[in-house]
Design an enzyme around this catalytic site. Structure first.
Site, short mmCIF file in Angstrom:
data_model
loop_
_atom_site.label_atom_id
_atom_site.label_comp_id
_atom_site.label_asym_id
_atom_site.label_seq_id
_atom_site.Cartn_x
_atom_site.Cartn_y
_atom_site.Cartn_z
N LYS A 104 0.79 -1.15 -0.02
CA LYS A 104 0.02 0.01 -0.02
C LYS A 104 0.92 1.14 -0.08
CE LYS A 104 -3.71 -2.51 2.71
NZ LYS A 104 -4.58 -2.22 3.72
N TYR A 120 -12.17 -2.81 -3.17
CA TYR A 120 -12.52 -2.67 -1.65
C TYR A 120 -14.32 -2.79 -1.22
CZ TYR A 120 -7.99 -2.44 0.53
OH TYR A 120 -6.68 -2.56 0.91
N ASN A 176 -1.49 -0.26 7.44
CA ASN A 176 -1.25 -1.71 7.69
C ASN A 176 -0.37 -2.08 6.55
OD1 ASN A 176 -3.22 -2.11 6.01
ND2 ASN A 176 -4.46 -3.43 7.48
P1 IDP Z 1 -7.28 -7.24 5.82
O1 IDP Z 1 -6.61 -6.33 4.87
O2 IDP Z 1 -6.59 -7.82 6.77
O3 IDP Z 1 -7.92 -8.46 4.86
P2 IDP Z 1 -9.93 -6.22 6.16
O4 IDP Z 1 -10.88 -6.35 7.23
O5 IDP Z 1 -10.20 -6.83 4.67
O6 IDP Z 1 -8.42 -6.40 6.49
O7 IDP Z 1 -10.00 -4.60 5.77
C1 IDP Z 1 -9.54 -3.98 4.49
C2 IDP Z 1 -8.54 -2.90 4.91
O8 IDP Z 1 -9.37 -1.88 5.47
C3 IDP Z 1 -7.49 -3.17 5.98
O9 IDP Z 1 -6.45 -3.61 5.55
C4 IDP Z 1 -7.24 -1.73 6.39
O10 IDP Z 1 -6.37 -0.89 5.71
C5 IDP Z 1 -8.74 -1.20 6.40
N1 IDP Z 1 -9.25 -1.05 7.59
C6 IDP Z 1 -10.33 -2.14 8.12
N2 IDP Z 1 -10.61 -2.01 9.32
C7 IDP Z 1 -10.45 -0.73 9.41
C8 IDP Z 1 -10.77 0.31 10.61
O11 IDP Z 1 -11.31 -0.12 11.58
N3 IDP Z 1 -10.25 1.48 10.44
C9 IDP Z 1 -9.47 1.73 9.33
N4 IDP Z 1 -9.09 1.23 8.54
C10 IDP Z 1 -9.34 -0.06 8.52
#
Ligand code: IDP
Ligand code: MG
Length: 149
Positions: free
Chosen positions: A9, A49, A112
């Site tokens: 990212k 997404y 992340n």
């Molecule tokens: P993943 O990337 O581990 O599969 P997902 O639940 O699919 O996680 O969420 C996609 C992305 O959305 C995450 O990697 C993160 O960048 C973002 N994200 C998920 N939950 C949150 C949140 O509570 N706050 C801000 N960003 C979030």
């Protein structure tokens, strides 16, 4: 053989962590079959997404993903989808295990560092969304007999 979609990212690119992150998959023994350094269009980000479109973080997530280049990749190997998720670590870097990419290199869920497909079927959809077939290379590393019996 199984393939998965991985993307470094914009935070990983901005922080100079491209080689650190790619190196973890390379050293593990997975095979890189596609890679491009690119700005992501809003349309592609929203499609990628789409499953999260009702979530409160969706707009911020899309803005973030299009804010700087990403490194989009396809990696191949036996069990690569699930294994890559383990290498990446849990979604929130504060709770990801040390030794994982997020656990070692990040501190916040909205920054992340990396995306990895969450299941074989999702991986197939994401590879098709991000790459044209001709952008993927079918090749067999000569090291494979030393990786697979
Ligand atoms: P993943 O990337 O581990 O599969 P997902 O639940 O699919 O996680 O969420 C996609 C992305 O959305 C995450 O990697 C993160 O960048 C973002 N994200 C998920 N939950 C949150 C949140 O509570 N706050 C801000 N960003 C979030
Ligand atoms: Mg996910």
């Amino acid at each position: 053989m199984e393939r998965t979609f991985i993307a470094i990212k914009p935070d990983g690119v901005q922080r100079g962590l491209i080689s650190e992150i790619i190196g973890r998959f390379e050293k593990k023994g997975f095979t890189l079959v596609g890679m491009k350094f690119m700005m992501v269009s809003r349309q592609l980000a929203e499609q990628h997404y789409a499953v999260h479109k009702e979530r409160p973080f969706f707009a911020g997530l899309v803005d973030f993903i299009i804010s700087a280049p990403v490194v989009a990749m396809v990696w191949e190997g036996d069990g690569v989808v699930a294994s890559a998720r383990k290498i990446i670590g849990a979604t929130n870097p504060l709770t990801s295990e040390p030794g994982t990419i997020r656990g070692d290199l990040g501190v916040s869920i909205g920054r992340n560092l990396i995306h990895g497909s969450d299941a074989v079927e999702t991986a197939q959809q994401e590879v098709a969304l991000w790459f044209k077939p001709e952008e993927l290379s079918d090749w067999k590393p000569t090291v494979n007999p030393w990786l697979y019996e």
